[in-house]
Write an enzyme that holds these catalytic residues in place. Structure first.
Site, short mmCIF file in Angstrom:
data_model
loop_
_atom_site.label_atom_id
_atom_site.label_comp_id
_atom_site.label_asym_id
_atom_site.label_seq_id
_atom_site.Cartn_x
_atom_site.Cartn_y
_atom_site.Cartn_z
N ASP A 134 0.81 -1.22 0.00
CA ASP A 134 0.00 0.00 0.00
C ASP A 134 0.85 1.27 0.00
OD1 ASP A 134 1.06 -0.07 2.52
OD2 ASP A 134 -0.86 -0.16 3.58
N GLY A 135 2.17 1.09 0.08
CA GLY A 135 3.04 2.27 0.07
C GLY A 135 3.03 3.06 1.37
N ASP A 261 19.61 -4.97 -0.98
CA ASP A 261 18.93 -3.69 -1.19
C ASP A 261 18.94 -2.85 0.08
OD1 ASP A 261 17.16 -5.94 -0.49
OD2 ASP A 261 15.65 -4.39 -0.22
N ASN A 262 19.42 -3.42 1.17
CA ASN A 262 19.49 -2.68 2.43
C ASN A 262 20.93 -2.39 2.80
OD1 ASN A 262 16.72 -2.69 2.62
ND2 ASN A 262 16.66 -4.51 3.92
N ASP A 271 17.72 1.19 6.69
CA ASP A 271 16.56 0.31 6.78
C ASP A 271 16.42 -0.35 8.15
OD1 ASP A 271 14.23 -0.61 5.63
OD2 ASP A 271 15.24 -0.76 3.69
P1 AMP Z 1 12.26 -3.27 3.10
O1 AMP Z 1 11.69 -4.36 3.90
O2 AMP Z 1 11.96 -1.91 3.63
O3 AMP Z 1 13.70 -3.44 2.80
O4 AMP Z 1 11.49 -3.30 1.70
C1 AMP Z 1 11.68 -4.30 0.73
C2 AMP Z 1 10.86 -3.96 -0.51
O5 AMP Z 1 9.46 -4.03 -0.21
C3 AMP Z 1 11.10 -2.58 -1.05
O6 AMP Z 1 11.02 -2.63 -2.46
C4 AMP Z 1 9.97 -1.79 -0.46
O7 AMP Z 1 9.68 -0.65 -1.22
C5 AMP Z 1 8.83 -2.79 -0.51
N1 AMP Z 1 7.80 -2.50 0.49
C6 AMP Z 1 7.88 -2.67 1.82
N2 AMP Z 1 6.76 -2.27 2.43
C7 AMP Z 1 5.93 -1.82 1.48
C8 AMP Z 1 4.61 -1.28 1.47
N3 AMP Z 1 3.91 -1.10 2.59
N4 AMP Z 1 4.06 -0.93 0.27
C9 AMP Z 1 4.76 -1.10 -0.87
N5 AMP Z 1 6.00 -1.61 -0.93
C10 AMP Z 1 6.58 -1.98 0.22
MG MG Z 2 14.79 -1.88 2.18
#
Ligand code: AMP
Ligand code: MG
Length: 502
Positions: A134-135, A261-262, A271
């Site tokens: 949901d972003g 990616d982190n 992150d």
């Molecule tokens: P992260 O866990 O923050 O390293 O995120 C891993 C991937 O999942 C990244 O591409 C984020 O943009 C995506 N992501 C995490 N949470 C959301 C969310 N609530 N809505 C859309 N994308 C998400």
């Molecule tokens: Mg990340």
């Protein structure tokens, strides 16, 4: 080519000057993204010290126009909101397209020291990379990132920072309905190993080269003069990450989700999802609920960093040498330097933690025996070092021995340490001061972070959040009346799992 703009608002005539460079890269590096309006943005906090460092006006940020920007509702001229493209290995599996799914780079500013910094919103709404997400972000993880990133900075560890947090006035749906929030993250850049992978797996060598040039220009301009700037870039990123992970290890920090990616190329911690500081020392400690096999446990972190950096090196192979075998040989030689750089920081840090000025044979055994004993006798990592510091001149082990399940086991080690210290000319008083400056009293303990989140989410009470931030801003100082923040959790307070909160 850069765009510059100056924003003047009538109510508070303050300036936000964006000087964007990433948005000048080719279109395939990012997706331009419109504002996503949220219903009722409300400020939680602006980090005034950081705003000052960035040359931003904290008063303007807290104004309705400022809050509208921090919530992603509207952007001042000069902002160029983009979601960055990246890929990444998540728990060892390559995902060719991740990207900013819940983050938005709104622009870059040049801070008071002349350093370019990204201003990014996290949780401001969907982008082209959101997939099924949901972003959005929930309040709990936003407060957690605010607290832990600022604590890391106060501990002297390179990290992304938090400029502000706002409530959106809208719920987000996780397992339950939670208040939505947006965090403003500040970073030297948000370029990750996964950004390089995104282009490398598409065999877009031109893009890899442009990205590498951008990174050199932005983070490591001296490398332009190197004989092989791309090899120098690889070596530098390896050295930065080795230093960073060693610093994590010295404070008992577990990142929790060291996917490629982190991991930034700037060497900043990024992150803060399921991260945590250890209370009781356990080398195999894992908190993250999704890390079933302990891939990202405390003790695995240096090895995982090498694994990730190897993925980085692979993306650079076409740039390192026209001959592929030679390129690979160069990359391998660079990767072998990780251990050297890691040990340089880690061993020097351990010496400082134990008050050892000189290098002597047997030091590493003395140190590893302490760790082994902390593990066996379930001693608190942070308190062990802090108490050794405060009581270095005591007779017979002082109160530190009581941190160990069998205090007698500690006594023999204490005697060995005291004998070793006696070989150096320093007085205990000076030693004590130096050790107290190397061993923090206050770290963001999980149970305290959870209590702060509960107060805010359940009762709308942000006073504990403010108090904890203030305490953690001076981690090495005694702060009378705040001792409870230094205490480990009681058994019923112990947090054994952390969640990404996505
Ligand atoms: P992260 O866990 O923050 O390293 O995120 C891993 C991937 O999942 C990244 O591409 C984020 O943009 C995506 N992501 C995490 N949470 C959301 C969310 N609530 N809505 C859309 N994308 C998400
Ligand atoms: Mg990340």
């Amino acid at each position: 080519m850069e765009t510059q703009s100056t924003v003047e608002t009538p109510s508070a005539p303050k300036q936000t000057t964006f000087v964007n460079s990433y948005a000048r890269l080719p279109d395939r590096f990012f997706a331009r993204t419109d504002a996503n309006t949220v219903r009722a943005p409300r400020l939680i906090k602006v980090n005034e010290t950081l705003a000052e460092e960035l040359g931003l006006d904290a008063g303007w940020l807290a104004s309705p126009e400022g809050v509208a920007m921090l919530a992603g509702n509207s952007f001042p001229p000069g902002a160029e909101p983009i979601a960055m493209a990246y890929a990444g290995h998540q728990f060892g599996n390559l995902v060719p397209q991740l990207g900013d799914g819940r983050a938005l780079l709104i622009g870059e500013v040049v801070d008071r020291r002349g350093v370019r910094r990204d201003i990014q919103l996290k949780g401001s709404g969907p982008t082209r990379f959101s997939r099924n997400g949901d972003g959005r972000a929930a309040l709990g993880p936003v407060l957690r990132e605010y607290i832990v990133s600022e604590a890391m900075n106060a501990l002297g560890i390179p990290t992304t920072r938090t400029l502000a947090a706002v409530l959106t006035g809208e719920p987000v749906y996780r397992e339950e309905l939670l208040p939505g929030a947006v965090l403003t993250r500040v970073a030297a850049s948000h370029i990750r190993i996964g950004t390089f992978q995104y282009f490398a797996i598409r065999r877009d060598v031109d893009a890899v080269r442009q990205l590498a040039d951008h990174v050199i220009e932005r983070h490591y301009p001296d490398l332009r003069e190197a004989g092989n700037p791309y090899l120098a870039l690889l070596e530098t990123v390896i050295a930065r990450q080795a230093d960073l992970v060693a610093r994590w290890m010295l404070v008992g920090f577990i990142h929790g989700v060291m996917n490629t990616d982190n991991m930034t190329v700037s060497g900043e911690t990024i992150d803060y999802g399921p991260c945590a500081f250890m209370d009781t020392y356990r080398p195999g400690m894992v908190f993250s609920s999704i890390d079933q096999f302990g891939r990202y446990s405390y003790v695995n972190q240096p090895g995982i960093a090498v694994w990730n950096l190897t993925r980085f090196a692979e993306t650079l192979v076409p740039l390192l040498d026209a001959d592929q075998d030679d390129a690979i040989a160069k990359a391998e030689a660079a990767l072998r330097q990780f251990q050297v750089a890691y040990e340089a920081t880690f061993h020097a840090g351990l010496r400082r933690k134990l008050g050892l000025l000189e290098e002597r044979e047997g030091d590493l055994t003395l140190i590893s025996d302490l760790f082994e004993m902390m593990d066996r006798h379930e001693a608190d990592f942070t308190l062990t070092f802090r108490m050794l510091s405060g009581h270095v001149g005591d007779e017979g082990g002082g109160p530190t021995r009581d941190l160990f399940k069998e205090p007698e086991a500690f006594d023999a080690w204490w005697s060995r340490w005291r004998e070793r210290l006696a070989e150096e000319p320093q007085h205990d008083a000076a030693r004590r001061v130096a050790m107290l400056a190397a061993n923090p009293k206050y770290i963001p303990r999980n149970h305290r972070v959870e209590a702060v989140i509960r107060a805010a989410v359940d009762r709308g009470d942000f006073a504990p959040f403010e108090e904890m931030l203030a305490v953690l801003s001076q981690p090495f100082e005694e702060q009378p009346g705040m001792e409870r923040y230094a205490e480990p959790p009681r058994p019923e307070e112990r947090v054994t799992q952390t969640f990404c909160g996505t």
